[in-house]
Design a protein around this motif. Structure first.
Motif, PDB file in Angstrom:
ATOM      1  N   HIS A   1       0.794  -1.236   0.000  1.00 31.58           N
ATOM      2  CA  HIS A   1       0.000   0.000   0.000  1.00 31.58           C
ATOM      3  C   HIS A   1       0.823   1.281   0.000  1.00 31.58           C
ATOM      4  O   HIS A   1       0.328   2.340  -0.404  1.00 31.58           O
ATOM      5  CB  HIS A   1      -0.980  -0.001   1.190  1.00 31.58           C
ATOM      6  CG  HIS A   1      -0.357   0.325   2.510  1.00 31.58           C
ATOM      7  ND1 HIS A   1       0.207  -0.634   3.330  1.00 31.58           N
ATOM      8  CD2 HIS A   1      -0.208   1.513   3.168  1.00 31.58           C
ATOM      9  CE1 HIS A   1       0.648  -0.050   4.435  1.00 31.58           C
ATOM     10  NE2 HIS A   1       0.410   1.252   4.363  1.00 31.58           N
TER      11      HIS A   1
ATOM     12  N   VAL B   1      -6.139   2.978  -1.779  1.00 28.89           N
ATOM     13  CA  VAL B   1      -5.472   3.353  -0.523  1.00 28.89           C
ATOM     14  C   VAL B   1      -4.570   4.563  -0.745  1.00 28.89           C
ATOM     15  O   VAL B   1      -4.496   5.465   0.095  1.00 28.89           O
ATOM     16  CB  VAL B   1      -4.656   2.168   0.031  1.00 28.89           C
ATOM     17  CG1 VAL B   1      -3.908   2.580   1.298  1.00 28.89           C
ATOM     18  CG2 VAL B   1      -5.559   0.979   0.318  1.00 28.89           C
TER      19      VAL B   1
ATOM     20  N   LEU C   1      -6.583   7.773  -0.762  1.00 31.13           N
ATOM     21  CA  LEU C   1      -6.949   8.180   0.596  1.00 31.13           C
ATOM     22  C   LEU C   1      -5.773   8.862   1.279  1.00 31.13           C
ATOM     23  O   LEU C   1      -5.929   9.867   1.967  1.00 31.13           O
ATOM     24  CB  LEU C   1      -7.404   6.975   1.415  1.00 31.13           C
ATOM     25  CG  LEU C   1      -8.642   6.218   0.938  1.00 31.13           C
ATOM     26  CD1 LEU C   1      -9.099   5.250   2.020  1.00 31.13           C
ATOM     27  CD2 LEU C   1      -9.767   7.157   0.599  1.00 31.13           C
ATOM     28  N   SER C   2      -4.584   8.316   1.103  1.00 29.88           N
ATOM     29  CA  SER C   2      -3.403   8.885   1.744  1.00 29.88           C
ATOM     30  C   SER C   2      -3.105  10.281   1.207  1.00 29.88           C
ATOM     31  O   SER C   2      -2.729  11.188   1.948  1.00 29.88           O
ATOM     32  CB  SER C   2      -2.188   7.974   1.527  1.00 29.88           C
ATOM     33  OG  SER C   2      -2.417   6.704   2.104  1.00 29.88           O
TER      34      SER C   2
ATOM     35  N   LYS D   1      -6.739   0.888   5.008  1.00 32.57           N
ATOM     36  CA  LYS D   1      -6.387   2.225   5.489  1.00 32.57           C
ATOM     37  C   LYS D   1      -6.532   2.318   7.010  1.00 32.57           C
ATOM     38  O   LYS D   1      -5.716   2.961   7.684  1.00 32.57           O
ATOM     39  CB  LYS D   1      -7.281   3.271   4.818  1.00 32.57           C
ATOM     40  CG  LYS D   1      -6.846   4.694   5.097  1.00 32.57           C
ATOM     41  CD  LYS D   1      -5.445   4.941   4.570  1.00 32.57           C
ATOM     42  CE  LYS D   1      -4.881   6.260   5.055  1.00 32.57           C
ATOM     43  NZ  LYS D   1      -3.472   6.421   4.661  1.00 32.57           N
TER      44      LYS D   1
ATOM     45  N   ASP E   1      -3.598   0.596   8.459  1.00 27.40           N
ATOM     46  CA  ASP E   1      -2.445   1.474   8.280  1.00 27.40           C
ATOM     47  C   ASP E   1      -2.414   2.544   9.372  1.00 27.40           C
ATOM     48  O   ASP E   1      -1.391   2.794  10.010  1.00 27.40           O
ATOM     49  CB  ASP E   1      -2.537   2.118   6.888  1.00 27.40           C
ATOM     50  CG  ASP E   1      -1.520   3.224   6.675  1.00 27.40           C
ATOM     51  OD1 ASP E   1      -0.319   2.960   6.817  1.00 27.40           O
ATOM     52  OD2 ASP E   1      -1.936   4.357   6.374  1.00 27.40           O
ATOM     53  N   ARG E   2      -3.562   3.162   9.624  1.00 27.00           N
ATOM     54  CA  ARG E   2      -3.611   4.219  10.634  1.00 27.00           C
ATOM     55  C   ARG E   2      -3.405   3.654  12.038  1.00 27.00           C
ATOM     56  O   ARG E   2      -2.740   4.269  12.874  1.00 27.00           O
ATOM     57  CB  ARG E   2      -4.944   4.959  10.532  1.00 27.00           C
ATOM     58  CG  ARG E   2      -5.169   6.046  11.595  1.00 27.00           C
ATOM     59  CD  ARG E   2      -3.994   7.009  11.720  1.00 27.00           C
ATOM     60  NE  ARG E   2      -3.729   7.760  10.531  1.00 27.00           N
ATOM     61  CZ  ARG E   2      -3.855   9.066  10.409  1.00 27.00           C
ATOM     62  NH1 ARG E   2      -4.278   9.770  11.429  1.00 27.00           N
ATOM     63  NH2 ARG E   2      -3.543   9.675   9.280  1.00 27.00           N
TER      64      ARG E   2
ATOM     65  N   TYR F   1     -10.615   8.913  11.605  1.00 24.98           N
ATOM     66  CA  TYR F   1     -10.432   7.471  11.468  1.00 24.98           C
ATOM     67  C   TYR F   1     -11.140   6.657  12.542  1.00 24.98           C
ATOM     68  O   TYR F   1     -11.697   5.599  12.252  1.00 24.98           O
ATOM     69  CB  TYR F   1      -8.940   7.141  11.395  1.00 24.98           C
ATOM     70  CG  TYR F   1      -8.355   7.579  10.076  1.00 24.98           C
ATOM     71  CD1 TYR F   1      -8.581   6.852   8.914  1.00 24.98           C
ATOM     72  CD2 TYR F   1      -7.637   8.754   9.972  1.00 24.98           C
ATOM     73  CE1 TYR F   1      -8.082   7.269   7.694  1.00 24.98           C
ATOM     74  CE2 TYR F   1      -7.134   9.190   8.754  1.00 24.98           C
ATOM     75  CZ  TYR F   1      -7.363   8.438   7.616  1.00 24.98           C
ATOM     76  OH  TYR F   1      -6.890   8.856   6.404  1.00 24.98           O
TER      77      TYR F   1
END
Length: 695
Positions: free
Chosen positions: A72, A100, A103-104, A136, A139-140, A167
């Motif tokens: 990602h 993804v 979104l980042s 995501k 990831d966060r 988030y």
């Protein structure tokens, strides 16, 4: 960090048919592409995507999602392109990685630049495949677990705030409560370090003082249910620290006042047992009214299902209890992710109707404004998005109004607001905005913020700006009133008052400038005599009878014991000419009331006595309620009426503003009732006054 073979084994445990070669290629690819890159912790950068992939295996997600987690960050942080991903791993994985990455990129944009089209991309990326969001969130979550390695406190706080506001609510929206709670806890530690530390210490004290109480309560619940023939699992835990903090803030209470620190979970074999267990608990212990919620028959929009109740345990201890089946528990903790286990093979139904609706709206909308006008999905728990007519995006707290929106756009726009349109329709300024509203502010250079706005605005920026503006407006109005009173005072001194005399008076009174002098006069901080003496020193020595009652008015009361003290009541403001009585309280001066005062009517059993005014009594303060038309000059005209009738203003307070009218309560020093009546008559005859009455 998970090793390559460990990650593959995890996937093979729940999906024996998984493509081992695909997972190995993705693992090696991310290690090669990230190369020698380092994280803030000093670990190799590729350890992050590997850990995110591990989180996805905990959710038992399919091989495409695991590969996406591994890859990602390659497009964003290395020279890899989406075309490279598609060539090596296929179209599906490339599409997920691209989602993804989008979104980042949106996440990194300044908030003011996140216009409508960017939010559209966010929704599209999430709606095309929910696995994009799941990766995501993983990831966060991992970034939050390693947030403490970042040296900059400002950056840590920014990331924590974004996690708390975006988030964590997103995780809740898709039912991933386990992720939500951990994100909130980690963000809470950064945003409120003192609160985090204090609550942690108090919870530690509770653990040290606990002599097995949690286990004892869990055992008592289990035994009560077993005696009723129910086979259950019971576990107890402390409430989430951030949950405790939020409850303290919402209820304005201390930690010691939170009585339901402990919560218990009952896992039943089937849905029917859940309701039977609830009945047993409610008959064994007293339940707290208003605390029962049935999310089994009426699930939350994210699919959450459970029974919630609160019981009064021994020693007046309140405990929360959640009752659910094992399947409900699995879905409640991991939400939509639980539906994407490899065996499902298709999108989940039922609880994600909102997701299908979102996909349909995105597919059929012509532009972002239309998309959000028709999308009322509460993706953000406590935030909403609203747009200007040109498509600029503003994020506001839930419950915000057009006034909050105007101040969010620019302080000057907020100060000039006179009306608003939401989605093209005129609405009251107190209307609450919904997610996706297009807000148009109607402004006027002649407008002023209203004190009443403070009753419905929710943003700190709006409240502070309104308070500043209202104070400035009130100061200007009081100064205008003071100027009128000053002009009247100046006619009573034995000399013409010029600029030189005015500057000298300001200096003698220890004030800063003329405006400060007018404000002091208008707010009754200076007496007429003090101003006259400052203008022409010595001029008050031979004041005539008119000035004598204005400046040295005395009140005498007949019917009191010799030497007894008295005070005129604030509730009815009696003036000479009113019929009066006195109420006596031990150790206090006698309170003098008008005979028809409600206080007297409610105190017929009290020690009260007939009183009358002494000779030459004058200078009492009466209170008037005056409603003026809200237009320039009305307050000044009212001040002129007081000046012409030789009434000294002792106090002025705006009590209400309603459209074209403003109401004030004004305290006037007057001679007697006839004097006050003449003033009321003059006020009622004025075109500036809508109504006037004695309070």
């Amino acid at each position: 960090m998970l090793r390559q073979y460990e990650l593959v084994e995890r996937v093979k445990e729940y999906d024996p048919d998984a493509d081992e070669a695909l997972l190995n290629r993705a693992y090696v690819y991310t290690v090669q592409k990230h190369g020698t890159q380092k994280r803030a912790s000093g670990d190799p950068y590729f350890s992050h995507p590997v850990e995110v992939a591990g989180l996805m295996t905990d959710l038992k997600l399919d091989q495409e999602t695991i590969a996406t987690a591994l890859l990602h960050d390659t497009v964003e942080d290395t020279l890899t392109t989406i075309e490279d991903i598609e060539r090596n791993f296929g179209t599906d994985i490339a599409r997920l990685v691209d989602g993804v990455t989008k979104l980042s990129k949106i996440e990194q944009m300044p908030e003011d630049d996140r216009a409508a089209e960017n939010l559209r991309k966010f929704l599209l990326a999430m709606s095309e495949d929910i696995r994009v969001l799941l990766v995501k969130l993983g990831d966060r979550l991992h970034n939050m677990r390693t947030l403490h390695f970042i040296k900059s406190p400002e950056k840590r706080q920014r990331i924590a705030r974004e996690t708390m506001e975006i988030y964590a609510p997103l995780a809740e929206r898709v039912g991933m409560y386990e992720y939500m709670r951990e994100m909130q806890l980690l963000a809470f530690e950064q945003l409120e370090p003192e609160g985090y530390r204090t609550i942690g210490q108090r919870l530690d004290q509770i653990r040290q003082q606990d002599t097995g109480q949690v286990d004892a309560i869990a055992l008592a619940i289990k035994q009560a249910l077993a005696e009723a023939g129910l086979k259950v699992e019971v576990s107890g835990r402390e409430k989430h620290p951030y949950s405790i903090w939020r409850k303290m803030a919402e209820r304005h209470v201390t930690f010691d006042q939170i009585t339901d620190i402990m919560a218990f979970r009952v896992i039943c074999e089937n849905e029917g047992d859940c309701y039977r267990a609830l009945g047993v608990l409610h008959t064994t212990w007293q339940f707290l009214p208003g605390r029962f919620k049935d999310y089994i028959s009426t699930p939350k929009t994210n699919g959450y299902r459970s029974l919630h109740t609160a019981l009064m345990y021994e020693n007046s201890m309140r405990v929360e209890v959640q009752i659910r089946t094992r399947d409900m528990h699995r879905l409640n903790e991991f939400g939509l992710a639980a539906h994407w286990a490899y065996k499902q093979g298709s999108r989940p139904d039922g609880q994600v109707g909102w997701l299908r609706d979102l996909i349909e709206i995105v597919d059929h909308s012509h532009d972002a404004e239309e998309l959000l006008e028709h999308t009322r999905m509460a993706i953000y728990q406590d935030r909403i998005f609203a747009f200007t007519p040109k498509g600029s995006l503003f994020q506001l707290p839930k419950g915000s109004t057009p006034v909050d929106f105007a101040f969010a756009v620019h302080t000057d726009l907020g100060l000039q607001t006179v009306g608003a349109k939401i989605n093209g329709r005129h609405v009251p300024l107190r209307s609450q905005l919904a997610n996706g509203d297009v807000v148009e502010i109607v402004k006027s250079a002649e407008a002023d913020p209203q004190l009443a706005w403070l009753s419905f605005v929710v943003t700190g920026k709006a409240r502070a700006a309104i308070r500043r503006a209202v104070r400035a407006k009130e100061r200007a109005e009081v100064a205008e009133l003071g100027q009128k009173l000053f002009d009247e005072i100046a006619t009573r001194v034995p000399a013409k008052v010029g600029k030189k005399a005015l500057r000298a008076a300001v200096k003698r009174l220890g004030l800063g400038d003329e405006e400060e002098l007018m404000h002091a006069i208008g707010s009754a901080k200076l007496s007429d005599a003090a101003v006259m003496e400052a203008l022409v020193p010595g001029c008050t020595a031979g004041m005539g009878p008119e000035e004598d009652w204005k400046e040295r008015g005395t009140i005498s009361i007949r019917g009191l014991s010799p030497g007894a003290g008295f005070q005129l009541a604030e509730c009815c403001h009696p003036v000479p000419g009113d019929r009066i009585v006195g109420l006596r309280k031990p150790g206090e001066p006698v309170e003098v009331h008008a005979i028809d005062c409600i206080t007297v009517a409610n105190a017929m059993d009290a020690d009260w006595r007939d009183l009358s005014w002494g000779q030459r009594s004058s200078g009492a303060v009466g209170r008037l309620r005056v409603t003026l038309y809200d237009r320039p000059g009305t307050l000044a005209e009212t001040a002129g009426i007081f000046a012409r009738n030789l009434a000294n203003v002792q106090g002025l307070q705006q009590t209400h503003h309603d459209g074209p009218f403003t109401t004030y309560e004004i305290d006037l020093e007057v001679q007697d009732v006839p004097h006050l009546t003449r003033i009321l008559s003059a006020l009622r005859a004025s075109d500036a006054v809508s109504g006037a009455e004695r309070v």
